[in-house]
Design a protein around this motif. Structure first.
Motif, mmCIF file in Angstrom:
data_model
loop_
_atom_site.group_PDB
_atom_site.id
_atom_site.type_symbol
_atom_site.label_atom_id
_atom_site.label_comp_id
_atom_site.label_asym_id
_atom_site.label_seq_id
_atom_site.Cartn_x
_atom_site.Cartn_y
_atom_site.Cartn_z
ATOM 1 N N SER B 93 5.529 6.539 11.158
ATOM 2 C CA SER B 93 4.959 7.536 11.648
ATOM 3 C C SER B 93 6.020 8.740 11.213
ATOM 4 O O SER B 93 7.069 8.928 11.302
ATOM 5 C CB SER B 93 5.186 7.676 13.045
ATOM 6 O OG SER B 93 4.134 6.843 13.645
ATOM 7 N N LEU B 94 5.221 9.570 10.349
ATOM 8 C CA LEU B 94 5.862 10.787 9.862
ATOM 9 C C LEU B 94 5.749 12.057 10.826
ATOM 10 O O LEU B 94 5.038 11.884 11.664
ATOM 11 C CB LEU B 94 5.417 11.047 8.540
ATOM 12 C CG LEU B 94 5.403 10.113 7.518
ATOM 13 C CD1 LEU B 94 4.902 10.648 6.196
ATOM 14 C CD2 LEU B 94 6.926 9.487 7.129
ATOM 15 N N PRO B 95 6.566 13.149 10.696
ATOM 16 C CA PRO B 95 6.301 14.105 11.892
ATOM 17 C C PRO B 95 4.738 14.203 11.930
ATOM 18 O O PRO B 95 4.467 14.527 13.185
ATOM 19 C CB PRO B 95 6.844 15.389 11.006
ATOM 20 C CG PRO B 95 7.809 14.923 10.321
ATOM 21 C CD PRO B 95 7.341 13.635 9.920
ATOM 22 N N LEU B 96 3.901 14.773 10.872
ATOM 23 C CA LEU B 96 2.423 14.941 11.295
ATOM 24 C C LEU B 96 1.562 14.094 10.482
ATOM 25 O O LEU B 96 0.544 14.539 10.347
ATOM 26 C CB LEU B 96 2.401 16.413 11.020
ATOM 27 C CG LEU B 96 2.883 17.363 12.185
ATOM 28 C CD1 LEU B 96 2.881 18.861 11.638
ATOM 29 C CD2 LEU B 96 2.345 17.169 13.424
ATOM 30 N N SER B 97 1.959 12.965 9.946
ATOM 31 C CA SER B 97 0.879 11.894 9.459
ATOM 32 C C SER B 97 1.686 10.573 9.617
ATOM 33 O O SER B 97 2.547 10.493 10.193
ATOM 34 C CB SER B 97 0.374 12.430 8.183
ATOM 35 O OG SER B 97 1.670 12.334 7.198
ATOM 36 N N GLY B 98 0.930 9.683 8.877
ATOM 37 C CA GLY B 98 1.678 8.487 8.919
ATOM 38 C C GLY B 98 1.343 7.881 7.451
ATOM 39 O O GLY B 98 0.662 8.214 6.817
ATOM 40 N N ILE B 99 2.284 6.890 7.093
ATOM 41 C CA ILE B 99 2.212 6.084 5.991
ATOM 42 C C ILE B 99 2.308 4.471 6.161
ATOM 43 O O ILE B 99 2.768 4.153 7.042
ATOM 44 C CB ILE B 99 3.027 6.382 4.911
ATOM 45 C CG1 ILE B 99 4.543 6.241 5.050
ATOM 46 C CG2 ILE B 99 2.953 8.018 4.294
ATOM 47 C CD1 ILE B 99 5.719 6.554 4.014
ATOM 48 N N LEU B 100 1.580 3.761 5.378
ATOM 49 C CA LEU B 100 1.754 2.376 5.417
ATOM 50 C C LEU B 100 2.535 2.181 4.282
ATOM 51 O O LEU B 100 2.261 2.479 3.102
ATOM 52 C CB LEU B 100 0.526 1.616 5.147
ATOM 53 C CG LEU B 100 0.493 0.290 5.438
ATOM 54 C CD1 LEU B 100 0.927 -0.154 6.676
ATOM 55 C CD2 LEU B 100 -0.885 -0.341 4.980
ATOM 56 N N SER B 101 4.079 1.813 4.293
ATOM 57 C CA SER B 101 4.767 1.628 3.171
ATOM 58 C C SER B 101 5.280 0.042 3.083
ATOM 59 O O SER B 101 4.845 -0.702 3.879
ATOM 60 C CB SER B 101 6.088 2.439 3.531
ATOM 61 O OG SER B 101 6.973 1.627 4.513
ATOM 62 N N ALA B 102 5.391 -0.123 1.711
ATOM 63 C CA ALA B 102 5.835 -1.584 1.545
ATOM 64 C C ALA B 102 7.084 -1.743 0.560
ATOM 65 O O ALA B 102 7.483 -0.522 0.210
ATOM 66 C CB ALA B 102 4.663 -2.273 0.767
ATOM 67 N N VAL B 103 7.694 -2.751 0.540
ATOM 68 C CA VAL B 103 8.633 -2.935 -0.692
ATOM 69 C C VAL B 103 8.091 -3.976 -1.417
ATOM 70 O O VAL B 103 7.736 -5.106 -1.065
ATOM 71 C CB VAL B 103 9.800 -3.431 0.069
ATOM 72 C CG1 VAL B 103 10.816 -3.745 -0.751
ATOM 73 C CG2 VAL B 103 10.364 -2.373 0.915
ATOM 74 N N VAL B 104 7.750 -3.466 -2.575
ATOM 75 C CA VAL B 104 7.060 -4.417 -3.713
ATOM 76 C C VAL B 104 8.069 -4.617 -4.699
ATOM 77 O O VAL B 104 8.536 -3.723 -5.298
ATOM 78 C CB VAL B 104 5.915 -3.662 -4.185
ATOM 79 C CG1 VAL B 104 5.289 -4.545 -5.304
ATOM 80 C CG2 VAL B 104 4.886 -3.253 -3.265
ATOM 81 N N ASN B 105 8.337 -5.727 -4.965
ATOM 82 C CA ASN B 105 9.508 -6.141 -5.902
ATOM 83 C C ASN B 105 10.944 -5.639 -5.738
ATOM 84 O O ASN B 105 11.145 -4.948 -6.654
ATOM 85 C CB ASN B 105 8.812 -6.183 -7.401
ATOM 86 C CG ASN B 105 7.917 -7.093 -7.623
ATOM 87 O OD1 ASN B 105 7.928 -8.349 -7.059
ATOM 88 N ND2 ASN B 105 6.781 -6.722 -8.448
ATOM 89 N N GLY B 106 10.994 -5.235 -4.609
ATOM 90 C CA GLY B 106 12.338 -4.346 -4.271
ATOM 91 C C GLY B 106 12.180 -3.065 -4.392
ATOM 92 O O GLY B 106 13.245 -2.334 -3.954
ATOM 93 N N SER B 107 11.146 -2.224 -4.854
ATOM 94 C CA SER B 107 10.956 -0.955 -4.672
ATOM 95 C C SER B 107 10.178 -0.406 -3.411
ATOM 96 O O SER B 107 8.858 -1.053 -3.243
ATOM 97 C CB SER B 107 10.424 -0.269 -5.904
ATOM 98 O OG SER B 107 10.972 -0.894 -6.841
ATOM 99 N N PRO B 108 10.473 0.658 -2.902
ATOM 100 C CA PRO B 108 9.560 0.995 -1.884
ATOM 101 C C PRO B 108 8.340 1.835 -2.217
ATOM 102 O O PRO B 108 8.191 2.325 -3.511
ATOM 103 C CB PRO B 108 10.388 2.093 -0.995
ATOM 104 C CG PRO B 108 11.363 2.623 -2.165
ATOM 105 C CD PRO B 108 11.607 1.594 -3.124
ATOM 106 N N VAL B 109 7.150 1.369 -1.886
ATOM 107 C CA VAL B 109 5.898 1.748 -2.177
ATOM 108 C C VAL B 109 5.211 2.376 -1.105
ATOM 109 O O VAL B 109 5.287 1.759 -0.055
ATOM 110 C CB VAL B 109 5.082 0.807 -3.185
ATOM 111 C CG1 VAL B 109 3.623 1.136 -3.325
ATOM 112 C CG2 VAL B 109 5.832 0.469 -4.149
ATOM 113 N N VAL B 110 4.338 3.565 -1.513
ATOM 114 C CA VAL B 110 3.495 3.983 -0.331
ATOM 115 C C VAL B 110 2.073 3.556 -0.567
ATOM 116 O O VAL B 110 1.512 3.366 -1.591
ATOM 117 C CB VAL B 110 3.219 5.788 -0.522
ATOM 118 C CG1 VAL B 110 2.008 6.251 0.468
ATOM 119 C CG2 VAL B 110 4.645 6.255 -0.273
ATOM 120 N N ILE B 111 1.432 2.424 0.260
ATOM 121 C CA ILE B 111 0.421 2.023 0.141
ATOM 122 C C ILE B 111 -0.841 2.854 0.438
ATOM 123 O O ILE B 111 -1.710 2.906 -0.398
ATOM 124 C CB ILE B 111 0.355 0.692 1.053
ATOM 125 C CG1 ILE B 111 1.366 -0.357 0.934
ATOM 126 C CG2 ILE B 111 -1.085 0.013 1.135
ATOM 127 C CD1 ILE B 111 1.367 -0.902 -0.366
#
Lengths: 178, 757
Positions: B93-111
C-alpha cells in the motif's frame, strides 16, 4: 537527581535531530528496469530501490521529501525538488505522482446524486474514471481557495483545481457538498 | 474454479497470442492502473509456470496539458516472468495507490499498479502466488476471502461502498422507513389514535372556513337564508368547532410526544447495546468513528421527524386534498383559477429553497467552526498564555467571525428579499379570488358567503406548499440518519463466538502462537508470522520500538481482534473456539492510559467484579499500594472520580487499575506500559504492586523502559512485526543484538535526561 555533565550535551540539537539533507549534486536517481527508482549517493552508497515520502503532501508537495530504502528506513531528505536538474526533477515528480496518485479532474461528464451517494463520471489527467463518493463533510475537502479534494468510497483521491471554473451546475452541487 | 476475476474477450485474445490459454490460468486479476500511473486495464495472470502481465491502455480523450505521453488507443504491453525466477510477490500500500511488487532474479520489479479500490484483491493475489510457488494446489477455500463486487439482493444495485454493503436505494425508500416503524408496533393503539386525531383535525380545519363563509353569510346573515338571524347558534357553532379542533390538537400532540419519544428511546437503547456487542475493529473504521459521535444527533433528528415532520406532512396532505375537493364542489371554475398559479409557486419555491438550505447549512457549519475555535482557545488557555499567543488567537477568531458575519449577511439579504416575493406570489391567488369572485358576486353568479369561504381556503392552501418543498430534503436527511443508526444495529461483529464454544472456566495460562499474521488494514501487516510458546505462569517482557507490534500482539491474544492467518492457542485450545466469556473473564489488562468510569473509587476497583465485598476491595487496593492515598481523600473509597469527579494523578490512576486487575484475578495478565510518566517513588510503589499482581499468572508486559522488565522470565524483542530475539536479559545482552542496542541507547538517553533535569 544528581547532575552529570556529559559531553553529549555539548553537541548541538541539530546533530541529535540527525536529518540528512541529500545534496542534489551527489544524488543520482535512476529508473530501474523493474520500474522502481534507484539511488546512488557519491561513490559508495547504492540503493536498488528507494521510496519517496512527502512530508507535506497537501500544503507543499514538492519540498521536504523523505527518501527511504526498501526497509522503510530514511536515507535522507530532499529539501526541494526545484534544486534538481530538469530530468531528475521530472523523474522524481513522476514517481511521486504514482505513489500519491491523485488525478486532477479536468472535466466532469456527470455527477448524479442519489440516496446519500454521488456518482461521478469524469475525465482526469490520468484518463476517464467513474467513482462513488459518500455524502458527508469529510469526503469533499476544500484545500484553501478553490482547490477541492474529492475522496471516494475506497479512499482514492481526486483533485479539482478550481471548482468555480467548472460547469456551473456542478460547481453549485460541489459547493453544497462541501 | 473461481479465479478471482473473469477475463475479458480482448484480454483473452491477447494472452492467447502469447501462448497463454484460459485453461492454464490459475488466478486472474485486473488492475486499474498502468505502470505509468494512468488509468488502464492491466491483467495479471498466474499459471503454474508463469506470472504474466498484460497492460491495455485506454483511449485517451483530449490532450493532456501536462506533457504526458499520449498513446494510441488499445496499445498493449506484455511481460511474463517464470515463477521460478520470482522470489516473492508483495502487495504494497503506497500512500494513495498500491503496487504488486516482486523480486525477480534479485532485483525489485513493479508487476502492476492499482488504486485503493483493488488493494484487497491484490493482497489475495499475492497470497495465492505464494501457495502456487510452493507447489501447492489451489482450492476453493483459497478463494473464499475473495470479495467480488456485491449487489443488493433486493434491487440488484451495485453497493456503492463495497466495504459497507448497504444498499442506499432499498434502505432509504422502503425498508428503512418500515424498519424505523418496526419499533412502533408496541404502540399500535396510540399511533392509531394519533392518525385518527389528524384526520379529524384536518376535517375540522376544512369545515371552519365553510361555516364562517357560506354558512354565516349566506344562511345566517342573509335575510333569505335558511337560518336567518340565528346569530347565537352560529357563534356557538364556530366556538364549538374551534374548541373541538383545539382539544383534538392537544390530544394528538400529547400522544405523539409520548409515542415518538418512546420509539427514539427504544432506538437509542438498541444502538447502545449494539455498540457494546461490536468488535473493536468496527470502531477503528474511520467512517464509523464519526458515525458514533453522530448517533445521538441522528436519533434526535429522527425524533424531530416523527414529532413534527411526519404528522405535519400527513395533516397537510389530508388538508390540501380536502380543500381542493371542497373548492371544486363549491365552484369549480374559481377553484381552477385559484389553483392556476400553484404550479408556478411550487416551481419557484423549488428553485429558491435549495439555495436557502445551502445558505443555512453553511451558516451552521461556520457557526460550529466558531464554537470549536472558542472552545479550543478556552480549554487550551494555559497553552495560549504560556506561548504568548493571545493576539494570534484573537486574529484567528476574527477571521472565523468574519466568515460567520458574511454568511449571516448573505442569508439575511436573501431571505428579506425572497420571502416578501413569495408572499406576493401567494397573494396572487387571493387577488384572483377577490377579482373574479367579486365580479361573480356582483353579477349574482356567486354568493358572498362562498367568496368568503374561498378566501379562507386560499389562506390555508399556500402555507403547506412551502413545507412540502422542504419535506423531500427533510425526509432524505432523516433517512440518512436512520441509515447510520441501522448500520450499527445491523453490523455483525467480527469477533464472534464459535458455534460450539469450548467452556474453560479455569485456564492454566499456557499460550502458543503459531505463524500468526495480522493486519488492521489490507496489505499492511502489523505482525508477520509470529511463533511463540509461553509457559503457564511465565512472565514475558515485550520489547521493541513503538509501532513494532507489541500492543497488537496482546490485543490478538485477548481476542479483541481475530487473526487472519495462523492460530493462537491457550492451553492447547484455539482462542476462536473458547467461550468468549470464559476467555475475557480470565484475561486482565493494566493499560497505559487508565480509563476510569464516572463513579466512586470502590465502584471503579470492582468494575470487573461488582459483587466484591468492601473487604475485598480494600485488600486489592492495599496490594496495589493504593489504599493509603485513597484513605487520605475525605470521602475515602466513596470519592467520586471520572470526568466530573475528583482528579487523580497518573500514578494514582495506575494503581487503581492494578487494584482492578488484582480483584479481577485473571490467569493471563497484560501490562501495557504500566509505569510510564510517573515519578521515581510512585514507580517504586507501582513496581511493588505489579510484582505482587504477576505472581502465579501468565504475564505479558510491555515497557519502553527496559529496567522495569527485570522480573521477566524471558524477553521477546519485536521489530517491525517480527520476533527478532528471545531470551533472558543476560542472554540478550550477550548477543549484542537489537536488545543490547536498545538498552545502550536508553542508558545514554537516561544520562542526558539526568543533565537536563
Amino acid at each position: 537527581m544528581d547532575r552529570i555533565t556529559h559531553p553529549a550535551t555539548r553537541r548541538s540539537l541539530d546533530e541529535y535531530a540527525q536529518i540528512r539533507y541529500l545534496d542534489p549534486s551527489e544524488c543520482c536517481f535512476k529508473k530501474t528496469e523493474g520500474g522502481f527508482l534507484s539511488l546512488s549517493i557519491g561513490e559508495k552508497e547504492q540503493y536498488e530501490r528507494v521510496d519517496l515520502v512527502r512530508a507535506f503532501p497537501l500544503s507543499d508537495s514538492d519540498s521536504y521529501i523523505s527518501v527511504r530504502d526498501s526497509e522503510g528506513n530514511e536515507i535522507g531528505m530532499l529539501e526541494s525538488l526545484s534544486r534538481f536538474s530538469d530530468s531528475t526533477r521530472r523523474l522524481l515528480e513522476e514517481e511521486l505522482g504514482r505513489r500519491y496518485f491523485t488525478p486532477v479532474i479536468e472535466k466532469i461528464r456527470s455527477i448524479e446524486e442519489e440516496f446519500g451517494y454521488s456518482y461521478w463520471d469524469v475525465d482526469t489527467s490520468a484518463g476517464q474514471r467513474r467513482f462513488t463518493v459518500r455524502r458527508g463533510h469529510n469526503n469533499l475537502v476544500q484545500l484553501g481557495g478553490r482547490r477541492v479534494l474529492v475522496i471516494d468510497v475506497d479512499g482514492n483521491r481526486f483533485e479539482i483545481e478550481d471548482y468555480t471554473s467548472i460547469d456551473s451546475r456542478y460547481s453549485r452541487l460541489i459547493e453544497s457538498l462541501l | 474454479m473461481d479465479r478471482l476475476e473473469p477475463l475479458s474477450d480482448e484480454a483473452r485474445a491477447a494472452f492467447a497470442r502469447h501462448g497463454i490459454w484460459p485453461a492454464a490460468m490459475l488466478v486472474v486479476a485486473k488492475a486499474d492502473l498502468s505502470t505509468d500511473g494512468e488509468f488502464a486495464d492491466t491483467w495479471v495472470v498466474l499459471t503454474d509456470q508463469d506470472l504474466a502481465v498484460l497492460e491495455i491502455s485506454r483511449e485517451r480523450i483530449g490532450q493532456s496539458d501536462r506533457g504526458r505521453q499520449l498513446r494510441e488507443p488499445g496499445t498493449s504491453r506484455f511481460v511474463s516472468y517464470s515463477i521460478s525466477d520470482v522470489e516473492r510477490l508483495t502487495a504494497e500500500s503506497l500512500p494513495l495507490s498500491g503496487i504488486l511488487s516482486a523480486v525477480v532474479n534479485g532485483s525489485p520489479v513493479v508487476i502492476c499498479r492499482f488504486t485503493n479500490t483493488q488493494a484487497r484483491k491484490f493482497g489475495i493475489f499475492a497470497k495465492l502466488f505464494g501457495k502456487v510457488k510452493e507447489g501447492k494446489e489451489l482450492t476453493e477455500e483459497d478463494f473464499k476471502d475473495e470479495r467480488s463486487p456485491a449487489h443488493c439482493p433486493k434491487c440488484g444495485l451495485l453497493y456503492p461502498d463495497q466495504e459497507r454493503r448497504v444498499c442506499p436505494r432499498c434502505l432509504d425508500k422502503r425498508s428503512l422507513f418500515l424498519k424505523v416503524l418496526s419499533f412502533a408496533p408496541k404502540y399500535k393503539v396510540q399511533i392509531g389514535l394519533v392518525l385518527l386525531c389528524m384526520v379529524a383535525g384536518s376535517a375540522l380545519n376544512i369545515t371552519s372556513p365553510y361555516i364562517r363563509g357560506s354558512l354565516l353569510f349566506d344562511q345566517v346573515l342573509a335575510p333569505e337564508g335558511k337560518y336567518a338571524g340565528r346569530i347565537l347558534e352560529i357563534v356557538v357553532l364556530i366556538g364549538a368547532v374551534q374548541l373541538l379542533a383545539l382539544l383534538i390538537g392537544i390530544i394528538q400532540g400529547r400522544m405523539n410526544a409520548v409515542v415518538s419519544a418512546r420509539i427514539v428511546f427504544d432506538l437509542k437503547s438498541e444502538v447502545f447495546e449494539a455498540m457494546q456487542r461490536l468488535s473493536l475493529s468496527f470502531f477503528n473504521n474511520k467512517q464509523t468513528g464519526s458515525l458514533m459521535t453522530r448517533v445521538n444527533r441522528d436519533a434526535e433528528r429522527l425524533q424531530g421527524f416523527f414529532l413534527d415532520g411526519l404528522p405535519y406532512f400527513l395533516v397537510n396532505v389530508v388538508t390540501m386534498t380536502g380543500i381542493v375537493i371542497s373548492m371544486v364542489l363549491l365552484d369549480w371554475r374559481l377553484a381552477l383559477l385559484v389553483l392556476l398559479p400553484a404550479p408556478a409557486v411550487v416551481y419557484i419555491l423549488n428553485k429558491i429553497f435549495p439555495r436557502l438550505w445551502t445558505l443555512f447549512s453553511r451558516m451552521f457549519r461556520r457557526r460550529s467552526a466558531m464554537n470549536a475555535l472558542v472552545n479550543d482557545a478556552l480549554t487550551g488557555r494555559r497553552v495560549v498564555k504560556a506561548f504568548g499567543r493571545e493576539a494570534a488567537e484573537v486574529a484567528r477568531f476574527g477571521a472565523v467571525n468574519e466568515g460567520v458575519f458574511a454568511v449571516n449577511v448573505e442569508t439575511g439579504l436573501f431571505t428579506s428579499t425572497v420571502f416578501p416575493l413569495i408572499n406576493l406570489l401567494m397573494g396572487i391567488g387571493g387577488l384572483v379570488v377577490w377579482g373574479y369572485g367579486g365580479l361573480q358576486v356582483v353579477s349574482g353568479g356567486m354568493t358572498f358567503g362562498t367568496l368568503m369561504t374561498f378566501t379562507g381556503y386560499i389562506a390555508m392552501i399556500y402555507g403547506p406548499l412551502e413545507f412540502m418543498t422542504h419535506i423531500v430534503d427533510w425526509w432524505s436527511s432523516c433517512m440518512d440518519s436512520a441509515q447510520r443508526i441501522f448500520e450499527i444495529l445491523d453490523a455483525v461483529p467480527d469477533v464472534v463466538e464459535a458455534p460450539n464454544p469450548v467452556r474453560m472456566p479455569s485456564i492454566k495460562g499456557q499460550i502458543s502462537l503459531r505463524d500468526v499474521t495480522f493486519s488492521y488494514e489490507p496489505n499492511r501487516p502489523v505482525l508477520h508470522r509470529i511463533n511463540l510458546e509461553i509457559e503457564a505462569g511465565e512472565m514475558i517482557g515485550l520489547v521493541g520500538h513503538s509501532g513494532a507490534g507489541k500492543s497488537t500482539l496482546t490485543n490478538i491474544i485477548s481476542r479483541l481482534y481475530d487473526v487472519e492467518e495462523g492460530e493462537i492457542l491457550i492451553d492447547g485450545v484455539n482462542v476462536k473456539d473458547i467461550a468468549v466469556r470464559d476467555l475475557r473473564s480470565q484475561i486482565g489488562m493494566v493499560l497505559q492510559d487508565v480509563f476510569l468510569f464516572q463513579g466512586s473509587i470502590a465502584e471503579n476497583i470492582a468494575y470487573a467484579k461488582p459483587e466484591a465485598t468492601q473487604a475485598e476491595i480494600i485488600r486489592a487496593a492495599k496490594l496495589a499500594n493504593a489504599h493509603d492515598f485513597i484513605m487520605r481523600l475525605p470521602d475515602g473509597y466513596d470519592t467520586v472520580i471520572g470526568r466530573q469527579g475528583y482528579d487523580l494523578s497518573g500514578g494514582e490512576r495506575q494503581r487503581l487499575s492494578i487494584a482492578r486487575a488484582i480483584l479481577h484475578d485473571p490467569r493471563i495478565l497484560i501490562l501495557d506500559e504500566a509505569t510510564s510518566s510517573v515519578d521515581v517513588e510512585t514507580e517504586r510503589l507501582i513496581q511493588e504492586a505489579l510484582s505482587r499482581l504477576v505472581q502465579g499468572r501468565t504475564t505479558l508486559a510491555i515497557a519502553h523502559r527496559l529496567p522495569t522488565l527485570r522480573n521477566a522470565n524471558r524477553l521477546v524483542v519485536l521489530e517491525k512485526g517480527r520476533v527478532v530475539e528471545v531470551g533472558t536479559h543476560s542472554e540478550l545482552v550477550k548477543m549484542r543484538g537489537v536488545y543490547y542496542n536498545l538498552l545502550m541507547k536508553q542508558r545514554e538517553a537516561l544520562r542526558i535526561r539526568g543533565v537536563a533535569d
